[in-house]
Structures are given as C-alpha cells and as structure tokens.
Motif scaffolding. Structure first.
Motif, PDB file in Angstrom:
ATOM      1  N   SER A  20       5.394 -14.613   5.174  1.00 51.31           N
ATOM      2  CA  SER A  20       6.765 -14.347   5.619  1.00 51.31           C
ATOM      3  C   SER A  20       6.811 -14.129   7.131  1.00 51.31           C
ATOM      4  CB  SER A  20       7.319 -13.128   4.885  1.00 51.31           C
ATOM      5  OG  SER A  20       8.616 -12.818   5.333  1.00 51.31           O
ATOM      6  N   VAL A  38      11.718 -18.362   1.243  1.00 51.21           N
ATOM      7  CA  VAL A  38      11.297 -17.542   0.095  1.00 51.21           C
ATOM      8  C   VAL A  38      10.705 -18.420  -1.003  1.00 51.21           C
ATOM      9  CG1 VAL A  38      12.195 -16.190  -1.849  1.00 51.21           C
ATOM     10  CG2 VAL A  38      12.786 -15.563   0.498  1.00 51.21           C
ATOM     11  N   LEU A 144      10.591 -14.804  -9.925  1.00 50.41           N
ATOM     12  CA  LEU A 144      10.501 -14.131  -8.624  1.00 50.41           C
ATOM     13  C   LEU A 144      11.302 -14.874  -7.565  1.00 50.41           C
ATOM     14  CD1 LEU A 144       6.713 -13.191  -8.630  1.00 50.41           C
ATOM     15  CD2 LEU A 144       8.630 -11.577  -8.562  1.00 50.41           C
ATOM     16  N   TYR A 147      15.070 -14.376  -8.354  1.00 46.90           N
ATOM     17  CA  TYR A 147      15.516 -13.025  -8.029  1.00 46.90           C
ATOM     18  C   TYR A 147      15.671 -12.846  -6.521  1.00 46.90           C
ATOM     19  CZ  TYR A 147      15.534  -8.007  -7.340  1.00 46.90           C
ATOM     20  OH  TYR A 147      15.867  -6.738  -6.933  1.00 46.90           O
ATOM     21  N   ASN A 148      14.704 -13.336  -5.751  1.00 38.71           N
ATOM     22  CA  ASN A 148      14.771 -13.175  -4.301  1.00 38.71           C
ATOM     23  C   ASN A 148      15.892 -14.001  -3.678  1.00 38.71           C
ATOM     24  OD1 ASN A 148      12.393 -11.499  -2.953  1.00 38.71           O
ATOM     25  ND2 ASN A 148      11.596 -12.448  -4.820  1.00 38.71           N
ATOM     26  N   TYR A 151      18.935 -12.053  -4.354  1.00 44.20           N
ATOM     27  CA  TYR A 151      18.953 -10.886  -3.474  1.00 44.20           C
ATOM     28  C   TYR A 151      19.421 -11.273  -2.074  1.00 44.20           C
ATOM     29  CZ  TYR A 151      17.282  -6.775  -0.949  1.00 44.20           C
ATOM     30  OH  TYR A 151      17.206  -5.647  -0.151  1.00 44.20           O
TER      31      TYR A 151
END
Length: 268
Positions: A20, A38, A144, A147-148, A151
């Motif tokens: 990241s 992401v 994952l 979800y990110n 988010y």
C-alpha cells in the motif's frame, strides 16, 4: 498455534502495508484508482499467502510415505490433483488447508497424526480438501477485496460510515468462516458417506477429548466408546460463544454430520 497465527497475520499485514505504501507513491488520490489499488494489493497477497503460511508456521515438507499415501488416496476421491503435504512440529491437534489456484497444500500437526487412526486422518483430509474444492481461499480473498472496496466507497461519501464498517468487519468475517467450515464438513461426506463416522471420530478426539487425554492414548480409543461419547455430545454439549467461534460448535457439527451416516442396510 496461536502465536503462529499471530505471526501469520502480522506478516500478512506488514506485506499489505508495504504494498500500500509503495503503490500510494505512484497512484494519485482518486476513489477509482484506490479501488484498483486495493484489489491489486489483496490479489498479490493471495498469490504469496501460501509462502507466508509456510514461513509463519515453520512448515516442513512431509517425509512420511504413509501420510503421503493417505492424502493421495483421499484426493483421488475428490478428483483433486496431487497436493503438497507439510508437517507442523507441535503437539496441538490441527490440520490446515492453504494455498491458491496455483499452489494447493495441507499441513498436519504432529499432535493430530499421533492422535488419529489412518481412517480418521482420511476423514480430516477430506474436510481440508473440501476447503480447496470449494475455493474457500478464493472466497476469502474476494471477500476482503469486496469489503475494502465498500469501505472506500462509503467513507468517500462520509466518514460517519468508518466506525460501523470497522466494527462490522469482525462479525462478518467470523460468520463467513463458520459457514465455510460447515460447508467443508458436508462436502467431505455427502458423496462419500462412509467417511462420516471417521470425520466425526476425529472431531471428537480433536475438539473434546484432546484437551484432557494425551495424544498417544487418543489413537486407540475404541469406536464403540466414541459412539457413546458422540451421542452424549449431540444431546448435551455446548461450547463457547457462537459470536466468537470460527467453527460451528462440536455438538452442531456432529448433529448435521450424523444425517449423512450410512445406515446398517447401506453400503459405501
């Protein structure tokens, strides 16, 4: 085992943080680019995750030809290609399926191998292979990423979404994991019902008796004793808080698995 899982999560987090930080240098701040970033980060983590597992758990390649034979036989029941087999040097009883679409493996602890008969190892292996057959590693990675992405999108609308999204992450992923464990149990036995009793016996030894009886004594507990223990557990046993469990309770697992047992008039 807990310390090894912590090491696995720490190394995974460090890897994700490094990627990241590196990509953020080159990618400008933009919601669509952040979503792509992401997705790329978690895809790369998915590709290297087997090697993070091998490092974190100090896994060693199996050199026992009997275990290799048992795994190969069980894999053939599910039409799976030859799997890589690893050993974890601990007395704790557990087995772990891990990998990705290019690298599929199962790790067994020494404690589990010392506690189970060969047919029970086959039952456990069927459960672990079911995780691979059901693509549970891929589902976790996609979950994952999804979800990110959600988010990022919601917090771009308002930071008021940040706290509830953070608080919901744990129960969501625990629930998904518990569902995948139940599905792996059922996948393991629904086409090969003769495996059901073997998996049930292994679960009783691992999840109930293992806390009080040494592994070398567990191995030779007679089947009829395990049968009576199973009936007692199905009737009366409950464990822990369901909210915190990554697996269904032992009682629940034995209940739904018992529906797949072969009756005396049936044949495998």
């Amino acid at each position: 085992m807990k310390s090894w899982w912590l090491r696995y999560y720490f190394v995974s987090f460090a890897f994700l943080l490094f990627l990241s930080s590196l990509l953020s240098i080159f990618i400008p701040s933009n919601i669509y680019l952040e979503i792509g970033e992401v997705s790329l980060i978690f895809f790369l983590w998915y590709l290297v995750s087997p090697f993070i597992m091998i490092y974190s758990f100090r896994l060693k390649r199996n050199d026992d030809p009997n275990l290799e034979r048992l795994v190969e036989y069980t894999a053939s029941l599910f039409k799976m290609e030859k799997l890589k087999v690893f050993i974890v040097k601990t007395n704790y009883s557990n087995a772990i399926a891990f990998g990705n679409i290019f690298y599929r493996a199962i790790a067994y602890t020494k404690g589990l191998l010392n506690a189970l008969q060969d047919n029970e190892i086959i039952g456990v292996t069927a459960h672990e292979i079911s995780h691979l057959k059901n693509h549970d590693m891929e589902i976790q990675a996609i979950g994952l990423i999804a979800y990110n992405i959600l988010y990022i999108y919601l917090t771009s609308l308002s930071f008021i979404f940040a706290i509830p999204m953070f608080l919901l992450a744990f129960p969501i992923f625990i629930s998904i994991h518990r569902t995948m464990e139940k599905r792996a149990d059922i996948t393991a036995v629904k086409e090969n019902r003769w495996l059901t009793v073997y998996l049930e016996n292994a679960l009783i030894k691992i999840g109930y008796l293992g806390g009080t009886i040494p592994n070398y004594l567990l191995k030779n507990i007679p089947d009829f004793q395990l049968y009576f223990i199973k009936q007692e557990l199905i009737s009366n046993y409950e464990e822990g808080n369901a909210f915190l469990r990554t697996h269904p309770s032992l009682s629940d697992r034995l209940k739904y698995l018992s529906k797949y047992e072969i009756t005396p008039t049936s044949s495998p």
